[in-house]
Design a protein around this motif. Sequence first.
Motif, PDB file in Angstrom:
ATOM      1  N   ILE A 182       0.869  -1.169   0.000  1.00 20.22           N
ATOM      2  CA  ILE A 182       0.000   0.000   0.000  1.00 20.22           C
ATOM      3  C   ILE A 182       0.910   1.225   0.000  1.00 20.22           C
ATOM      4  N   ALA A 183       0.802   2.015  -1.059  1.00 22.19           N
ATOM      5  CA  ALA A 183       1.598   3.227  -1.208  1.00 22.19           C
ATOM      6  C   ALA A 183       0.644   4.419  -1.199  1.00 22.19           C
ATOM      7  N   THR A 184       0.794   5.302  -0.204  1.00 25.78           N
ATOM      8  CA  THR A 184      -0.108   6.442  -0.076  1.00 25.78           C
ATOM      9  C   THR A 184       0.601   7.739  -0.463  1.00 25.78           C
ATOM     10  N   PHE A 185      -0.157   8.621  -1.087  1.00 26.74           N
ATOM     11  CA  PHE A 185       0.347   9.902  -1.566  1.00 26.74           C
ATOM     12  C   PHE A 185      -0.599  11.017  -1.135  1.00 26.74           C
ATOM     13  N   ALA A 186      -0.046  12.155  -0.737  1.00 27.78           N
ATOM     14  CA  ALA A 186      -0.819  13.362  -0.439  1.00 27.78           C
ATOM     15  C   ALA A 186      -0.570  14.347  -1.571  1.00 27.78           C
ATOM     16  N   VAL A 187      -1.637  14.728  -2.279  1.00 27.08           N
ATOM     17  CA  VAL A 187      -1.501  15.514  -3.497  1.00 27.08           C
ATOM     18  C   VAL A 187      -2.288  16.827  -3.363  1.00 27.08           C
ATOM     19  N   LEU A 210       5.137  11.243 -10.104  1.00 20.70           N
ATOM     20  CA  LEU A 210       4.074  11.241  -9.103  1.00 20.70           C
ATOM     21  C   LEU A 210       4.560  11.856  -7.787  1.00 20.70           C
ATOM     22  N   VAL A 211       5.783  11.550  -7.410  1.00 16.81           N
ATOM     23  CA  VAL A 211       6.352  12.116  -6.187  1.00 16.81           C
ATOM     24  C   VAL A 211       6.474  13.636  -6.316  1.00 16.81           C
ATOM     25  N   GLU A 212       6.905  14.110  -7.471  1.00 22.48           N
ATOM     26  CA  GLU A 212       7.023  15.558  -7.699  1.00 22.48           C
ATOM     27  C   GLU A 212       5.683  16.273  -7.556  1.00 22.48           C
ATOM     28  N   ALA A 219       6.860  12.932   0.589  1.00 22.26           N
ATOM     29  CA  ALA A 219       7.244  11.598   0.110  1.00 22.26           C
ATOM     30  C   ALA A 219       6.114  10.605   0.378  1.00 22.26           C
ATOM     31  N   PRO A 220       5.913   9.653  -0.519  1.00 24.21           N
ATOM     32  CA  PRO A 220       4.870   8.651  -0.272  1.00 24.21           C
ATOM     33  C   PRO A 220       5.225   7.756   0.909  1.00 24.21           C
TER      34      PRO A 220
END
Length: 94
Positions: free
Chosen positions: A5-10, A78-80, A85-86
């Motif tokens: 599970i990889a979470t990202f805040a965008v 996606l990280v940018e 950081a995810p």
Amino acid sequence: MITIIATFAVPEANRERFVELGRRLVAGSLAEVGNVSYQFVVSREDAGAFAFVEGWADAAAIDAHNASEHFTTLIPRLVELSDEAPVITQYEEV
């Protein structure tokens, strides 16, 4: 099976582009040998909270995925687009 599970805040300004690239990542990943599942989801409570929920047959499949062209091209982008950081966590069945 190994689940990741990889979470990202965008931030709002980047969400449309993040979704576009995320869908490309899913398409490439689903075609990989050793992939069991690959979902791209967004929180119902926070439109900027995204996650990739991945199922892999084994560690070798994950290693191949992490070295794939679509992964090495899309993940940095996606990280940018993210606020931070995810967070990536791997799980095994019990």
